[in-house]
Write an enzyme that holds these catalytic residues in place. Structure first.
Site, short mmCIF file in Angstrom:
data_model
loop_
_atom_site.label_atom_id
_atom_site.label_comp_id
_atom_site.label_asym_id
_atom_site.label_seq_id
_atom_site.Cartn_x
_atom_site.Cartn_y
_atom_site.Cartn_z
N VAL A 280 37.93 31.08 45.99
CA VAL A 280 38.67 29.55 45.43
C VAL A 280 39.35 29.70 44.40
O VAL A 280 40.04 28.81 44.20
CB VAL A 280 37.27 28.70 45.40
CG1 VAL A 280 36.60 28.93 44.18
CG2 VAL A 280 37.80 27.36 45.68
N ALA B 126 28.94 32.34 47.68
CA ALA B 126 29.34 33.36 48.43
C ALA B 126 29.85 34.58 47.54
O ALA B 126 30.62 34.17 46.47
CB ALA B 126 30.61 32.76 49.06
N ALA C 267 30.87 36.04 41.95
CA ALA C 267 30.95 35.13 42.82
C ALA C 267 32.46 34.87 43.20
O ALA C 267 33.28 34.83 42.47
CB ALA C 267 30.37 33.64 42.28
N ASP C 268 32.61 34.66 44.44
CA ASP C 268 33.97 34.15 45.14
C ASP C 268 34.13 32.70 45.32
O ASP C 268 35.25 32.32 44.99
CB ASP C 268 34.24 34.95 46.28
CG ASP C 268 34.50 36.54 45.90
OD1 ASP C 268 35.75 37.03 45.87
OD2 ASP C 268 33.40 37.45 45.72
N ARG C 269 32.97 32.05 45.51
CA ARG C 269 33.00 30.91 45.57
C ARG C 269 31.56 30.20 45.48
O ARG C 269 30.50 30.70 46.02
CB ARG C 269 33.76 30.17 46.88
CG ARG C 269 33.57 28.80 46.87
CD ARG C 269 34.39 28.34 48.40
NE ARG C 269 35.82 28.75 48.30
CZ ARG C 269 36.91 27.90 49.01
NH1 ARG C 269 36.67 27.01 49.32
NH2 ARG C 269 37.96 28.49 49.01
#
Length: 351
Positions: free
Chosen positions: A93, A253, A243-245
């Protein structure tokens, strides 16, 4: 000194091509948004913070020496380029939020009658250039906050486990989860760190291991399928991942394989932490079921380099990420402190 994956100065951008690591350290030029999109999509640069920085800096390179007749023309080009860049990888995000902030800024400058077109361009460029410095400062704060919580009440060196790559190669420098590990080590309280290989793209084996060796940290590489055996046979004090989102409720995620590590950690009573800047928190997403999961090409499963390792004709499913439910996460380590997943949404509001 930690590795430098992004080199930028006065409209010139180079990135360390992570597809070539660890065999070769080669910097490649990014000459505009098409190069930026390609580098992100092909994973020559990866890691949610680094994706945002490289994407936005590729826009800076694109517009740096161009002249615009009107503010409307400049805004139109900036918005179009940002919307294109966001399509490079959909799950992380950070790039989308950075793009939204930049679009808001240009919109405000467009209506400001005291700012002319060149001043508008310079303000947009400066706002992106500040992202580099801010990310490094945020990572340092994440590292300190994480070390503080891990070492609270502890009088011995720690054994830690991490997944994928969350270090200097995934950020502007120092790292998130790996930054926490670096901060523990700087206090001379790191006994050992274990890193997973992170199949199928091997970011742990290629990149995290590369950084750990570079920094001379006491480290061991394990396969993804060894995590349960490791937690049963060794004293692991905590698992720290990136974390990516992160959704509003704390569902997170991250690289595929994270969820199963969290499940195993709960069974073995090992604390499971997520380390991420607030730019990874998306309060517009209520829970993890709403996070779009990128699916990668079959070839990443069937080949290593040019060598095919899977039987020809076999079908493949290759999601790049999975979602760890908030109830499996002990705490989320940010630049503003360490929070329970349920506390995040309220903490984002003042931003």
């Amino acid at each position: 000194m930690t590795l430098e994956a992004i080199k930028y100065k006065a409209g010139q951008l180079q990135i360390l091509d992570q597809l070539l690591l660890p065999a070769e350290s080669k910097y490649i030029p990014i000459t505009g948004v098409k190069d930026g999109w390609s580098a992100i999509h092909k994973m020559q640069v990866r890691g949610a913070p680094a994706i945002a920085i490289v994407g936005c800096l590729s826009l800076v390179v694109e517009i740096y020496d161009k002249q615009y007749d009107t503010k409307e023309a400049l805004k139109k080009e900036i918005v179009e380029h940002l919307e294109y860049l966001v399509t490079s990888r959909p799950t992380a995000v950070n790039l989308k939020l950075a793009a939204d902030d930049l679009k808001t800024l240009t919109g405000d400058l467009l209506t400001n009658e005291t700012v002319y077109v060149d001043g508008m361009k310079q303000e947009a460029i400066k706002s992106v250039e500040r992202m580099l410095e801010k990310d490094i400062n945020d990572n340092r704060a994440i590292g300190d906050n994480g070390a503080n919580v891990l070492l609270k009440g502890v009088d011995r060196p720690l054994n830690l486990l991490t997944h994928c790559n969350t270090g200097s190669l995934a950020t502007a420098g120092y790292g998130t989860a790996l930054g926490v590990i670096r901060s523990v080590n700087e206090r001379n309280l790191l006994d050992h760190v274990f890193c997973t290989e992170t199949r199928p793209y091997n970011q742990g084996a290629r990149l995290t291991a590369y950084e750990l060796v570079h920094d001379k940290l006491p480290a061991t590489l394990i396969t993804d399928s060894m995590v349960a055996a490791l937690l049963k046979s060794r004293k692991i004090d905590a698992i720290i991942v990136g974390a990516d989102r992160v959704a509003a409720n704390g569902d997170t995620a991250n690289k595929i394989g994270t969820y199963q590590m969290a499940v195993v950690a709960k069974h073995h009573l090992v604390p499971f932490y997520v380390a991420a800047p607030f730019t990874s928190i998306d309060v517009a997403i209520q829970n993890g079921s709403q996070i779009k999961i990128e699916e990668r090409p079959e070839r990443e499963l069937t080949h290593i380099g040019e060598q095919r390792i899977a039987a020809p004709g076999i079908g493949c499913w290759n999601p790049a990420f999975d979602v760890t439910p908030a109830e499996l996460i002990t705490g989320i380590i940010t630049e503003r402190g360490v929070f329970k997943p349920c506390e995040l949404a309220e903490k984002v509001k003042p931003k």
